[in-house]
Motif scaffolding. Structure first.
Motif: not given
Length: 294
Positions: A81-107
């Motif tokens: 999903t990240i690869k497809k979206q990055a391609k659409k906006v013409n940027i290099k694929i960002p790294q993706i990380a998952i972290y342990k938290s019950l909070d509904i969040n992303a940054f």
């Protein structure tokens, strides 16, 4: 690069005009040049260092783990999903990380569009469906594509410089008037006095609050454009659905007095709204329905 040049020119223009004004009213211009250089170094250094180290700091803070090789179907889906979206906006694929938290969040964070990181919490994965997660990822991709991290750093650097510079200059003027003596030797004595540092510190604190209001205004402003960017990538309905899910899970916490809940719900008193980094979810959903920032 153009963005950086424009902000630096803005900063230099403000300082140049200020120096001319101070020369006209008779303030020691040699002293002002020295203060200007120091203010610029102090104002930008911390912001630029934090930007350059932003990915490292973020991963250490949340104890997140970058997905290099997907361990399951879900991680594979996220990477694709990240690869497809990055391609659409013409940027290099960002790294993706998952972290342990019950909070509904992303940054999103990182020093540039082509050197970035997106982190999502377990709470978000657990409480949102794939379409909503897709919209959240697109929201963060939009932040990266818009260059929001760099712009925020530059704004903070310019404002930090202005805060330090103005606090020193106003203190200098106040000291001159207080002692009614503008001789160079007495200025040096005054600058080393306890009163000088008290006045300077108070002004830095007060002007810093005003600068924070400007920074938070831009932070709220960029959220609307990141939402609209997500809507353009994955569709408006998916982004609205993600915000509504976030609204459902966080609104029961609105009685909590923490600032984070003010940010999420937008239920604080008007004076606190000036210091919020995010607009209320209600305003963001309304803006998407009206296609206000498209």
């Amino acid at each position: 690069m153009i963005r950086i040049i424009l902000f630096l020119l803005t900063n230099l223009s403000v300082i140049f005009i200020l120096n001319i004004f101070l020369k006209i009213i008779g303030i020691n211009i040699g002293k002002i040049y020295f203060i200007t250089i120091i203010s610029s170094i102090l104002g930008f250094s911390s912001s630029l260092i934090s930007l350059l180290l932003s990915k490292w700091i973020a991963l250490k803070t949340i104890n997140g783990k970058i997905i290099k090789t997907p361990k399951n179907n879900f991680e594979n889906w996220i990477l694709n999903t990240i690869k497809k979206q990055a391609k659409k906006v013409n940027i290099k694929i960002p790294q993706i990380a998952i972290y342990k938290s019950l909070d509904i969040n992303a940054f999103a964070t990182g020093p540039s569009k082509n050197n970035s990181l997106i982190a999502i919490s377990y709470g978000l994965i657990k409480n949102m469906n794939k379409e909503e997660i897709e919209a959240v990822l697109a929201h963060e991709i939009s932040h990266i594509s818009n260059g929001d991290m760099v712009t925020m750093t530059l704004i903070q650097g310019v404002l930090n410089t202005i805060v330090i510079l103005f606090s020193k200059i106003i203190t200098q003027i106040f000291s001159n008037n207080l002692f009614n003596n503008n001789k160079e030797e007495n200025i040096n004595i005054k600058e080393n006095s306890f009163l000088y540092y008290i006045i300077s510190s108070f002004l830095e604190f007060t002007l810093g609050i005003l600068a924070s209001i400007i920074i938070m205004w831009f932070s709220r402003y960029r959220e609307f454009y990141a939402d609209s960017g997500s809507a353009k990538i994955v569709g408006c309905n998916k982004m609205i659905s993600a915000l509504k899910t976030l609204q459902i899970h966080h609104e029961p916490k609105e009685l909590n007095n923490s600032i984070s809940n003010f940010c999420i719900n937008g239920k604080s008193k008007k004076i606190f709204n000036l210091f919020l980094s995010h607009p209320s979810l209600k305003k963001r959903i309304s803006a998407l329905y009206k296609k206000k920032y498209f």
